[in-house]
Design an enzyme around this catalytic site. Structure first.
Site, PDB file in Angstrom:
ATOM      1  N   THR A 113     -11.568  16.913  58.749  1.00  0.00           N
ATOM      2  CA  THR A 113     -10.937  17.937  57.905  1.00  0.00           C
ATOM      3  C   THR A 113      -9.523  18.264  58.354  1.00  0.00           C
ATOM      4  OG1 THR A 113     -11.821  19.794  59.198  1.00  0.00           O
ATOM      5  CG2 THR A 113     -13.194  18.950  57.404  1.00  0.00           C
ATOM      6  N   GLY A 145     -12.433   9.165  67.817  1.00  0.00           N
ATOM      7  CA  GLY A 145     -11.791   8.223  66.915  1.00  0.00           C
ATOM      8  C   GLY A 145     -10.744   8.850  66.022  1.00  0.00           C
ATOM      9  N   VAL A 146     -10.976  10.072  65.553  1.00  0.00           N
ATOM     10  CA  VAL A 146      -9.994  10.745  64.709  1.00  0.00           C
ATOM     11  C   VAL A 146      -8.685  10.928  65.467  1.00  0.00           C
ATOM     12  CG1 VAL A 146      -9.421  12.930  63.584  1.00  0.00           C
ATOM     13  CG2 VAL A 146     -11.670  11.899  63.221  1.00  0.00           C
ATOM     14  N   MET A 148      -7.610   9.187  68.002  1.00  0.00           N
ATOM     15  CA  MET A 148      -6.993   7.877  68.206  1.00  0.00           C
ATOM     16  C   MET A 148      -6.142   7.492  66.988  1.00  0.00           C
ATOM     17  SD  MET A 148      -8.264   6.854  71.196  1.00  0.00           S
ATOM     18  CE  MET A 148      -8.178   8.582  71.647  1.00  0.00           C
ATOM     19  N   LYS A 182      -5.138  -0.335  63.848  1.00  0.00           N
ATOM     20  CA  LYS A 182      -4.867   0.522  62.693  1.00  0.00           C
ATOM     21  C   LYS A 182      -4.779   1.991  63.095  1.00  0.00           C
ATOM     22  CE  LYS A 182      -8.101  -0.979  59.788  1.00  0.00           C
ATOM     23  NZ  LYS A 182      -8.787  -1.232  58.507  1.00  0.00           N
ATOM     24  N   HIS A 295     -17.851  -0.598  54.777  1.00  0.00           N
ATOM     25  CA  HIS A 295     -16.631   0.168  54.496  1.00  0.00           C
ATOM     26  C   HIS A 295     -16.121  -0.065  53.069  1.00  0.00           C
ATOM     27  CE1 HIS A 295     -16.867   0.240  58.850  1.00  0.00           C
ATOM     28  NE2 HIS A 295     -15.971   1.204  58.871  1.00  0.00           N
TER      29      HIS A 295
END
Length: 417
Positions: A113, A145-146, A148, A182, A295
């Site tokens: 979010t 991960g967010v 990163m 990415k 995905h």
């Protein structure tokens, strides 16, 4: 065709040369088009490094560091996940202090979010205030991960490219977000709509962080490990099938001898498999990517479900759907389909969600087709451990698969219809 190099005057006058500033520039009246071809080598390291903040460890302060500054004073700008700060902040601050490093900690509440450009801009503003020396002082990202993804985007944008170092603290960070190139933030209601390719100089994998990660987030990371197993590594699937519950219980900490052996094998299989796919196609010139399995529909599902579904959970729901699609096409046997659903539930992952409405999934596939250059390029499992790509999935086929998936998901989760 002339190359750019051929236009640099190396000494003496040449026919057609003109005075240009301090030197001569050779040209030809016959040329009105230039094609510049160049290459930039990419090299980055992913390394296991347990007990990263233990006394005597220099791995993090040395990672990606440039020549020592003339002042002799080392500095680092550290972006730290707010949850990690609560659990490990004192140890992290003590680590930099012990090594005589002036560390500015930017604490960020990082979740889907808040994974937006506003968060990235706030980090950039603090970097600017810090006065970062981009040649000597790599940005350090410590979190899931967010974080990163966001810090990777920041690094790619700040002064057109600043090196950074990743320390993933979640399982999904260790095996997925922390090993690729990415970056990204969510935008306009879409998952990772803004992003770049900007690999970290070094990623340090410290699995001891997982001891403080809750059970659900361990399962979240196991989803990305299961992805690799289903599309390229049957041996990894067997490990998850035989020991997934143990990994979930021990959080990859090796509490038992068997748990230690399996945790090591599973992490190495998953990371090696991911990097094996990424290395020859790091910039995604080839759009048929087996690591896109799970995905295709999940980005749309995840964004509509926020914050109910974690990333790995949305991926798992997608994998369950595409496993059913593959089974209906005869690519996966009934036995293997049921093995997949059984493993999903035994490692605490959902195989169905109420958001799986055929109309939403059809829109998700349309969005993915735009992303994949006008074709579905939809990865489907072929048995367990292999993959194929299809371009002819219909809305009717999706609706039929969802109906079957709904029943299977409930049966496998509860044991009864």
């Amino acid at each position: 065709m002339f190359s750019v190099q051929s236009f640099r005057q190396r000494g003496g006058k040449a026919a057609g040369a003109v005075q240009a500033g301090a030197g001569l520039f050779a040209y030809s009246r016959q040329v009105d088009s230039w094609v510049v071809t160049t290459q930039k080598p990419v090299r980055y390291e992913v390394r296991f490094c347990d007990d990263l903040f233990a006394r005597g460890s220099r791995d993090l302060v040395d990672a990606g560091a440039g020549p020592a500054p003339a002042t002799g004073r080392s500095r680092r700008f550290v972006v730290l996940d707010a949850n990690v700060d609560l659990l490990h902040g004192d140890a992290i601050r003590d680590y930099f202090e012990r090594h005589g490093v002036e560390a500015r900690l930017c604490v960020v509440a990082a979740n889907e979010t808040t994974k937006d450009f506003e968060t990235a801009a706030r980090i950039i503003a603090e970097i600017d205030d810090f006065g970062l020396d981009r040649r000597r002082e790599p940005i350090i990202a410590i979190g899931g991960g967010v974080l990163m993804d966001v810090v990777g985007l920041v690094g790619s944008l700040y002064r057109r490219g600043t090196p950074f170092v990743r320390v993933p603290t979640t399982l999904i960070g260790l095996v997925d977000a922390g090993v690729g190139a990415k970056t990204g933030v969510n935008f306009n209601g879409h998952k990772n709509r803004l992003g770049t390719y900007h690999p970290a100089e070094v990623t340090l994998l410290d699995r001891t962080f997982l001891s403080t990660v809750d059970r659900r987030h361990i399962g979240n990371g196991l989803a990305e490990i299961l992805k690799i197993a289903l599309i390229k590594d049957a041996e990894l699937f067997d490990l998850l099938e035989g020991h997934g519950e143990l990994l979930l219980e021990e959080k990859f900490q090796g509490v038992t001898a068997v748990g230690a052996q399996v945790a090591d094998a599973v992490l190495r299989h998953a990371i090696h498999g991911m990097l094996e796919e990424l290395q020859p196609n790091l910039w995604e010139a080839e759009l048929e990517r087996c690591v896109d399995y799970g995905h295709t529909f999940s980005p749309t599902i995840e964004m509509h479900a926020l914050p109910a579904l974690l990333h790995g959970e949305a991926v798992c729901v997608d994998m369950a759907l595409t496993t059913v699609l593959a089974h209906r096409r005869g690519l996966v046997t009934t036995t293997d389909r049921d093995r997949v659903f059984s493993v999903m539930h035994r490692i605490g992952l959902p195989s169905w969600d109420p958001l799986l409405e055929p109309e939403l999934l059809a829109k998700a596939l349309e969005d993915t087709v735009r992303h994949r250059d006008g074709m579905q390029r939809l990865p489907l499992p072929v048995g367990i451990g292999d993959v194929g790509f299809v371009n002819d999935v219909t809305a009717e086929e999706i609706a039929a698969a969802v109906a079957e998936q709904s029943t299977l998901g409930r049966v496998k989760a509860t044991g009864v219809v």
